[in-house]
Design a protein around this motif. Structure first.
Motif, PDB file in Angstrom:
ATOM      1  N   GLN A  48      45.160  32.408 -15.904  1.00 27.80           N
ATOM      2  CA  GLN A  48      45.423  31.397 -15.160  1.00 27.80           C
ATOM      3  C   GLN A  48      46.017  30.680 -16.833  1.00 27.80           C
ATOM      4  O   GLN A  48      47.196  29.524 -16.648  1.00 27.80           O
ATOM      5  CB  GLN A  48      44.264  30.582 -14.814  1.00 27.80           C
ATOM      6  N   PHE A  49      45.695  30.747 -17.733  1.00 25.95           N
ATOM      7  CA  PHE A  49      46.178  30.042 -18.954  1.00 25.95           C
ATOM      8  C   PHE A  49      47.214  30.662 -19.339  1.00 25.95           C
ATOM      9  O   PHE A  49      48.588  29.884 -19.398  1.00 25.95           O
ATOM     10  CB  PHE A  49      45.089  30.586 -20.284  1.00 25.95           C
ATOM     11  N   ARG A  50      47.868  32.315 -18.830  1.00 23.49           N
ATOM     12  CA  ARG A  50      49.314  32.751 -18.828  1.00 23.49           C
ATOM     13  C   ARG A  50      49.977  32.255 -18.086  1.00 23.49           C
ATOM     14  O   ARG A  50      51.144  31.695 -18.253  1.00 23.49           O
ATOM     15  CB  ARG A  50      49.429  34.233 -18.733  1.00 23.49           C
ATOM     16  N   VAL A  51      49.102  32.261 -17.247  1.00 25.90           N
ATOM     17  CA  VAL A  51      50.359  31.780 -15.866  1.00 25.90           C
ATOM     18  C   VAL A  51      51.249  30.356 -16.349  1.00 25.90           C
ATOM     19  O   VAL A  51      51.996  29.710 -15.831  1.00 25.90           O
ATOM     20  CB  VAL A  51      49.909  31.718 -14.447  1.00 25.90           C
ATOM     21  N   LEU A  52      49.951  29.477 -16.194  1.00 26.79           N
ATOM     22  CA  LEU A  52      50.648  27.742 -16.866  1.00 26.79           C
ATOM     23  C   LEU A  52      51.324  27.553 -18.168  1.00 26.79           C
ATOM     24  O   LEU A  52      51.588  26.770 -17.952  1.00 26.79           O
ATOM     25  CB  LEU A  52      49.005  26.818 -16.638  1.00 26.79           C
ATOM     26  N   SER A  53      50.587  28.501 -19.662  1.00 21.98           N
ATOM     27  CA  SER A  53      51.832  28.405 -19.968  1.00 21.98           C
ATOM     28  C   SER A  53      53.399  28.996 -19.947  1.00 21.98           C
ATOM     29  O   SER A  53      54.080  28.112 -20.572  1.00 21.98           O
ATOM     30  CB  SER A  53      51.251  29.273 -21.331  1.00 21.98           C
ATOM     31  N   GLN A  54      53.192  29.781 -19.199  1.00 18.74           N
ATOM     32  CA  GLN A  54      54.696  30.259 -18.499  1.00 18.74           C
ATOM     33  C   GLN A  54      55.622  29.153 -17.941  1.00 18.74           C
ATOM     34  O   GLN A  54      56.300  28.650 -17.497  1.00 18.74           O
ATOM     35  CB  GLN A  54      54.262  31.540 -18.218  1.00 18.74           C
ATOM     36  N   LEU A  55      54.405  28.489 -16.571  1.00 21.37           N
ATOM     37  CA  LEU A  55      55.339  27.496 -16.386  1.00 21.37           C
ATOM     38  C   LEU A  55      55.756  25.964 -16.952  1.00 21.37           C
ATOM     39  O   LEU A  55      56.650  26.093 -17.096  1.00 21.37           O
ATOM     40  CB  LEU A  55      53.438  26.682 -15.346  1.00 21.37           C
ATOM     41  N   VAL A  56      54.638  25.712 -17.864  1.00 21.27           N
ATOM     42  CA  VAL A  56      55.024  24.978 -18.322  1.00 21.27           C
ATOM     43  C   VAL A  56      56.739  25.184 -19.650  1.00 21.27           C
ATOM     44  O   VAL A  56      57.623  24.122 -20.079  1.00 21.27           O
ATOM     45  CB  VAL A  56      54.010  24.303 -20.059  1.00 21.27           C
ATOM     46  N   LYS A  57      56.247  26.307 -20.095  1.00 23.63           N
ATOM     47  CA  LYS A  57      57.448  27.008 -21.110  1.00 23.63           C
ATOM     48  C   LYS A  57      59.121  27.427 -20.016  1.00 23.63           C
ATOM     49  O   LYS A  57      60.087  26.373 -20.481  1.00 23.63           O
ATOM     50  CB  LYS A  57      57.600  28.277 -21.613  1.00 23.63           C
ATOM     51  N   ASP A  58      58.626  27.590 -19.023  1.00 19.58           N
ATOM     52  CA  ASP A  58      60.364  27.442 -17.910  1.00 19.58           C
ATOM     53  C   ASP A  58      60.679  25.910 -17.320  1.00 19.58           C
ATOM     54  O   ASP A  58      61.813  26.435 -17.473  1.00 19.58           O
ATOM     55  CB  ASP A  58      59.107  28.210 -16.600  1.00 19.58           C
ATOM     56  N   LEU A  59      59.537  25.297 -16.631  1.00 15.51           N
ATOM     57  CA  LEU A  59      59.868  23.885 -16.406  1.00 15.51           C
ATOM     58  C   LEU A  59      60.157  23.026 -17.824  1.00 15.51           C
ATOM     59  O   LEU A  59      60.842  21.809 -17.681  1.00 15.51           O
ATOM     60  CB  LEU A  59      58.880  23.162 -15.928  1.00 15.51           C
ATOM     61  N   LYS A  64      52.049  20.964 -25.257  1.00 12.42           N
ATOM     62  CA  LYS A  64      51.245  22.418 -25.569  1.00 12.42           C
ATOM     63  C   LYS A  64      50.155  22.316 -25.414  1.00 12.42           C
ATOM     64  O   LYS A  64      49.314  21.685 -24.027  1.00 12.42           O
ATOM     65  CB  LYS A  64      50.967  21.541 -26.436  1.00 12.42           C
ATOM     66  N   VAL A  65      50.289  24.547 -25.212  1.00 15.67           N
ATOM     67  CA  VAL A  65      48.819  24.964 -24.096  1.00 15.67           C
ATOM     68  C   VAL A  65      48.241  24.805 -25.374  1.00 15.67           C
ATOM     69  O   VAL A  65      48.806  25.884 -25.838  1.00 15.67           O
ATOM     70  CB  VAL A  65      49.728  25.590 -23.051  1.00 15.67           C
ATOM     71  N   ARG A  66      46.786  24.685 -24.993  1.00 13.13           N
ATOM     72  CA  ARG A  66      45.664  25.477 -26.466  1.00 13.13           C
ATOM     73  C   ARG A  66      44.876  25.852 -25.433  1.00 13.13           C
ATOM     74  O   ARG A  66      44.429  25.639 -23.988  1.00 13.13           O
ATOM     75  CB  ARG A  66      45.425  24.218 -27.298  1.00 13.13           C
ATOM     76  N   LEU A  67      44.503  27.055 -26.265  1.00  9.46           N
ATOM     77  CA  LEU A  67      43.603  27.855 -25.412  1.00  9.46           C
ATOM     78  C   LEU A  67      42.327  27.778 -26.252  1.00  9.46           C
ATOM     79  O   LEU A  67      42.346  27.667 -27.158  1.00  9.46           O
ATOM     80  CB  LEU A  67      43.622  29.133 -25.736  1.00  9.46           C
ATOM     81  N   CYS A  68      41.126  27.779 -25.734  1.00 17.03           N
ATOM     82  CA  CYS A  68      39.723  27.448 -26.061  1.00 17.03           C
ATOM     83  C   CYS A  68      38.976  27.846 -25.820  1.00 17.03           C
ATOM     84  O   CYS A  68      38.983  28.909 -24.606  1.00 17.03           O
ATOM     85  CB  CYS A  68      39.420  25.996 -24.991  1.00 17.03           C
ATOM     86  N   PRO A  69      38.464  28.734 -26.577  1.00 22.65           N
ATOM     87  CA  PRO A  69      37.244  30.600 -26.287  1.00 22.65           C
ATOM     88  C   PRO A  69      36.574  30.164 -24.985  1.00 22.65           C
ATOM     89  O   PRO A  69      35.652  28.778 -24.900  1.00 22.65           O
ATOM     90  CB  PRO A  69      36.645  29.847 -27.928  1.00 22.65           C
ATOM     91  N   ILE A  70      36.168  31.312 -24.797  1.00 24.15           N
ATOM     92  CA  ILE A  70      35.217  31.041 -23.582  1.00 24.15           C
ATOM     93  C   ILE A  70      33.159  30.936 -24.342  1.00 24.15           C
ATOM     94  O   ILE A  70      32.751  31.220 -25.185  1.00 24.15           O
ATOM     95  CB  ILE A  70      34.503  32.454 -23.108  1.00 24.15           C
ATOM     96  N   VAL A  71      32.932  30.398 -23.030  1.00 21.94           N
ATOM     97  CA  VAL A  71      31.463  29.293 -23.981  1.00 21.94           C
ATOM     98  C   VAL A  71      30.351  30.068 -22.811  1.00 21.94           C
ATOM     99  O   VAL A  71      30.838  30.240 -21.864  1.00 21.94           O
ATOM    100  CB  VAL A  71      31.547  27.623 -23.517  1.00 21.94           C
ATOM    101  N   ARG A  72      29.546  31.120 -23.536  1.00 27.51           N
ATOM    102  CA  ARG A  72      29.011  31.735 -23.175  1.00 27.51           C
ATOM    103  C   ARG A  72      27.189  31.155 -23.349  1.00 27.51           C
ATOM    104  O   ARG A  72      27.217  30.209 -23.951  1.00 27.51           O
ATOM    105  CB  ARG A  72      28.986  33.086 -24.221  1.00 27.51           C
ATOM    106  N   GLU A  73      27.104  31.698 -22.186  1.00 24.55           N
ATOM    107  CA  GLU A  73      24.946  30.968 -22.367  1.00 24.55           C
ATOM    108  C   GLU A  73      24.249  32.003 -23.587  1.00 24.55           C
ATOM    109  O   GLU A  73      24.811  33.136 -24.449  1.00 24.55           O
ATOM    110  CB  GLU A  73      24.460  32.319 -20.609  1.00 24.55           C
ATOM    111  N   PRO A  74      22.886  31.839 -23.537  1.00 27.48           N
ATOM    112  CA  PRO A  74      22.639  32.449 -24.317  1.00 27.48           C
ATOM    113  C   PRO A  74      22.629  34.222 -24.710  1.00 27.48           C
ATOM    114  O   PRO A  74      22.842  34.878 -25.520  1.00 27.48           O
ATOM    115  CB  PRO A  74      21.628  31.833 -24.710  1.00 27.48           C
TER     116      PRO A  74
END
Length: 175
Positions: A48-59, A64-74
């Motif tokens: 989804q990050f890649r798709v939306l980054s490309q959408l923002v670029k194409d249009l 700016k599109v920033r990627l946030c790290p995965i949050v994990r359970e302990p």
């Protein structure tokens, strides 16, 4: 409706062919309304990050599109609102996702270059979940999402997995 076809077709797009078209349309409406400077998206939904980054670029959006790290359970399971739908057995078995990804990542960092072999090793970890149904485990280029069979030093790789436990579909990945 709006779509970013090439990036929407692999991985989750194979079993959810209209999903990213809906996401693009809704996010485009939001971007048009809000016109944010920055849009933050989570790595767990990397496609989804890649798709939306490309959408923002194409249009040509100024966002700016920033990627946030995965949050994990302990215990390593990627946080998701869907986790509450897992039974206790399914929740325990779902840990195979992060374990398989860690195994594959270790192989890549150690210099393994055979994508098929890396995938096979990770699949053996996933097979330990008797209540899980594998949707996919793929090794792809992190930008194009195209499958990678041979890895070379410096290649940017995404290892992505989707698996269902009961009626709950979980996704996870590592870069």
């Amino acid at each position: 409706s709006v779509a970013v076809r090439a990036l929407s077709q692999p991985l989750c797009g194979r079993t959810r062919p209209t999903h990213f078209g809906g996401v693009c349309t809704v996010v485009l409406k939001l971007l048009n309304s809000v016109m944010p400077n920055v849009m933050y998206l989570g790595q767990k939904d990397y496609q989804q990050f890649r798709v939306l980054s490309q959408l923002v670029k194409d249009l040509d959006f100024p966002t700016k599109v920033r990627l946030c790290p995965i949050v994990r359970e302990p215990d390593g399971l990627a946080m998701s609102s869907r986790n509450i739908f897992l039974t206790s057995i399914e929740r325990t078995e779902a840990l195979v996702l992060s374990r398989a990804l860690r195994t594959a990542r270790r192989l890549v960092k150690a210099g393994a270059c055979d994508g098929t072999r890396i995938r096979k090793t990770a699949l053996s970890a996933l097979n330990k979940a008797s209540h899980g149904r594998l949707d996919y485990l793929e090794i792809v280029h992190d930008d194009t999402l195209e499958p990678m069979v041979k890895l070379a030093p410096g290649d940017r790789v995404l290892i992505a997995v989707a698996m269902s436990f009961g009626k709950t579909r979980l996704i996870d990945n590592c870069l």
